[in-house]
Motif scaffolding. Structure first.
Motif, mmCIF file in Angstrom:
data_model
loop_
_atom_site.group_PDB
_atom_site.id
_atom_site.type_symbol
_atom_site.label_atom_id
_atom_site.label_comp_id
_atom_site.label_asym_id
_atom_site.label_seq_id
_atom_site.Cartn_x
_atom_site.Cartn_y
_atom_site.Cartn_z
ATOM 1 N N ARG A 133 -7.373 -2.889 0.505
ATOM 2 C CA ARG A 133 -7.372 -2.851 -1.541
ATOM 3 C C ARG A 133 -6.284 -4.674 -1.133
ATOM 4 O O ARG A 133 -6.300 -5.068 -1.784
ATOM 5 C CB ARG A 133 -7.000 -1.949 -2.404
ATOM 6 C CG ARG A 133 -6.817 -2.272 -3.813
ATOM 7 C CD ARG A 133 -6.960 -1.926 -4.847
ATOM 8 N NE ARG A 133 -5.935 -0.411 -4.554
ATOM 9 C CZ ARG A 133 -6.168 0.730 -4.090
ATOM 10 N NH1 ARG A 133 -7.325 1.183 -4.142
ATOM 11 N NH2 ARG A 133 -5.166 1.458 -4.086
ATOM 12 N N TRP A 134 -4.834 -3.817 -0.459
ATOM 13 C CA TRP A 134 -4.212 -4.631 -0.712
ATOM 14 C C TRP A 134 -4.452 -6.339 0.195
ATOM 15 O O TRP A 134 -4.247 -6.852 0.356
ATOM 16 C CB TRP A 134 -2.888 -4.275 -0.856
ATOM 17 C CG TRP A 134 -2.122 -3.550 -1.301
ATOM 18 C CD1 TRP A 134 -2.222 -2.151 -2.236
ATOM 19 C CD2 TRP A 134 -1.985 -4.138 -2.665
ATOM 20 N NE1 TRP A 134 -1.500 -2.000 -3.734
ATOM 21 C CE2 TRP A 134 -1.594 -3.394 -3.315
ATOM 22 C CE3 TRP A 134 -1.691 -5.283 -2.398
ATOM 23 C CZ2 TRP A 134 -1.266 -3.626 -5.407
ATOM 24 C CZ3 TRP A 134 -1.344 -6.104 -4.567
ATOM 25 C CH2 TRP A 134 -0.399 -5.166 -5.595
ATOM 26 N N ALA B 140 0.709 -1.156 0.433
ATOM 27 C CA ALA B 140 -0.005 0.048 -0.213
ATOM 28 C C ALA B 140 0.397 1.519 -0.059
ATOM 29 O O ALA B 140 0.337 2.245 -0.731
ATOM 30 C CB ALA B 140 -0.811 -0.482 1.024
ATOM 31 N N ALA C 172 -6.057 2.120 0.022
ATOM 32 C CA ALA C 172 -5.236 1.383 -0.126
ATOM 33 C C ALA C 172 -4.637 -0.335 0.550
ATOM 34 O O ALA C 172 -4.497 -0.741 0.360
ATOM 35 C CB ALA C 172 -3.664 1.726 -0.886
ATOM 36 N N ILE C 173 -5.163 -0.082 1.831
ATOM 37 C CA ILE C 173 -4.766 -0.295 2.800
ATOM 38 C C ILE C 173 -5.670 -2.023 2.235
ATOM 39 O O ILE C 173 -5.425 -3.087 2.397
ATOM 40 C CB ILE C 173 -4.788 -0.145 4.064
ATOM 41 C CG1 ILE C 173 -3.821 0.102 4.385
ATOM 42 C CG2 ILE C 173 -4.889 -1.704 4.767
ATOM 43 C CD1 ILE C 173 -2.236 0.172 4.148
#
Length: 493
Positions: free
Chosen positions: A245-246, A94, A242-243
């Motif tokens: 999503r990953w 991220a 982003a966190i």
């Protein structure tokens, strides 16, 4: 009602192991001192109406994670059922775009290396200070980070480990300030620090010290089930999207509800009884160290002995027991504690063993360890007085532990090295591999910190370090050539 547990051979084997009643000075933090004796089938549910969804939480799981975030002072917290490994993979992915430059501490866990490999990052290694008396990696000097950021101005993120396996912490507050001055996020692998930040003489947590992303293994130091961890986010330098999503990429789409209950339970325990439990834990630790100071041949170093550049601070919950003066390697000391006194320690390395304590350790556990150390100490003193070699030593005591080897020259980035075709790979004798380019990781486990990585030139120091580990009785893990291999995969043009 069907009882599947009675058909599990593995359950019977584990029950047989626990029936030995070894005293656990190792993870997980619950130390098998809880009341549950059967697997929790009753709450092993899935994502249906009313149970929420970890990957899109808006109900009871969202509430649970918010409770934990508030407890730790984070802006947001995610529950992890894949251990800190999942958090490290997601966190670094991220904060570092694919192909970007990052600064990573060389003593990070292999999951951080794997994230850098998968994201094809250009890594600039930050080497921590060494506690040379023990061959143990210590704190990261903030000036090392400052200097590397000046040398590599395109760096987009910094990743450190604090505390280390042995409990050594770094000055995260200063390092975070250095990073933030350049608008760069700091991620801290704080796997061994889920109990930090609550006072009672334990160090501050990385969240309180300014880390943007921090990952904690609840199962290591709190009474939580193995594989449970959390990822904390603080500040606005890293996108929570982003966190998430990953985490969707790296974490199972079928998370275990019993594991998530375990995280929430540990959080609730800390919220309701944390002060009381930490105060009692610290009292027992202080009493143990006071009594251990009388040992003559064995050493139990504290923060005062390890202080200096190599040790900014030390988690008192980690007990290091050094056997060098007693003529014992760490492995021999660990074997003696287990075989003669029924005490299982977490790790042995060089001339020391690591005993991990927790808030569930009883007074009896500490007394048992104290008694065992006194007896070993007396045995060593008597052996020394009679000028005879202690009979426990199976081999010549290895020389003083060498420093953890400096990184070799990077010939290929991690991501590229992992994809080298078979035709360009060859297995050669490891003892004569200096100067070649490694195409596999090599490390002792625990602690799982690679001293050789793919794409890097093998140095004489790395070969010597491996030889020292072997002489001290440790098995080396080669990710391509197999455990304790005499060969290593290298690049062949």
């Amino acid at each position: 009602m069907i009882d599947p547990v009675k058909y599990s051979i593995l359950f019977k084997q584990l029950t047989h192991y626990t029936a030995q009643e070894l005293c656990p000075f190792h993870m997980p933090g619950h130390k098998r001192q809880t009341d549950s004796s059967r697997l929790p089938y009753g709450i092993d549910v899935t994502e249906v109406q009313g149970t929420d969804d970890l990957h899109d939480a808006d109900g009871i799981l969202k509430e649970a994670m918010e409770r934990t975030a508030k407890l730790y002072g984070a802006d947001r917290t995610w529950y992890l059922v894949g251990g800190s490994t999942a958090g490290n993979l997601a966190g670094l992915s991220a904060i570092a775009p694919k192909g970007s430059e990052v600064i990573i501490a060389r003593n990070c866990h292999r999951s951080v290396f794997h994230a850098a490999q998968l994201r094809e990052l250009t890594v600039h290694w930050a080497v921590p200070e060494m506690a040379e008396d023990y061959g143990m990696q210590g704190s990261m000097d903030p000036e090392t980070i400052r200097r590397l950021l000046e040398i590599y101005p395109d760096t987009g993120a910094v990743v450190l480990t604090s505390p280390t396996y042995e409990g050594v912490v770094s000055d995260i507050r200063r390092i975070a300030a250095i990073c933030h001055k350049k608008g760069i996020p700091l991620m801290v692998d704080e796997a061994h620090g889920a109990h930090l930040g609550f006072g009672h003489g334990f160090p501050e947590s990385s969240v309180h010290c300014g880390a943007d992303v921090s990952v904690q293994s609840f199962h290591k130091t709190l009474p939580s089930l193995t594989q449970t961890a959390v990822l904390h986010l603080k500040g606005n330098l890293v996108s929570p999207r982003a966190i998430g999503r990953w985490l969707d990429v790296y974490e199972t789409s079928s998370p275990s509800y019993p594991l998530m209950v375990s995280i929430d339970a540990a959080s609730g325990l800390m919220r309701e009884k944390g002060d009381e439990l930490l105060e009692e834990w610290r009292k027992r630790l202080d009493l143990f160290r006071e009594r251990a100071a009388a040992l003559q041949s064995l050493r139990v170093p504290g923060a005062e002995e390890l202080s200096g550049a190599a040790c900014f601070g030390l988690d008192p919950g980690k007990i290091i027991i050094d056997g060098r003066k007693a003529g014992l390697t760490g492995l021999e000391l660990a074997d003696r504690l287990r075989d003669m006194y029924g005490i299982e320690t977490e790790m042995s390395m060089g001339s020391y063993v690591l005993a991990m304590t927790g808030m569930t350790d009883s007074e009896e556990s500490y007394r048992k360890l104290e008694d065992a150390l006194r007896k070993i100490d007396r045995w060593a003193e008597e052996a020394s007085a009679s000028h005879r070699q202690p009979e426990l030593c199976q081999a010549e005591m290895p020389p003083e532990p060498p420093a953890f080897p400096e990184p070799g020259r990077a010939v290929f980035p991690l991501g590229e090295a992992a994809d080298i075709p078979e035709v360009c790979r060859a297995g050669i004798g490891f003892a004569h591999s200096a100067g070649e380019v490694a195409l596999e990781y090599v490390y002792a486990y625990p602690p799982g910190i690679p001293f050789l990585i793919p794409g890097e030139t093998i140095t004489e120091d790395a070969v010597r370090y491996a030889q020292w580990l072997r002489k001290a009785g440790f098995r080396l893990h080669f990710t391509e050539s197999g455990d304790d291999s005499d060969k290593i995969q290298v690049y062949q043009s």
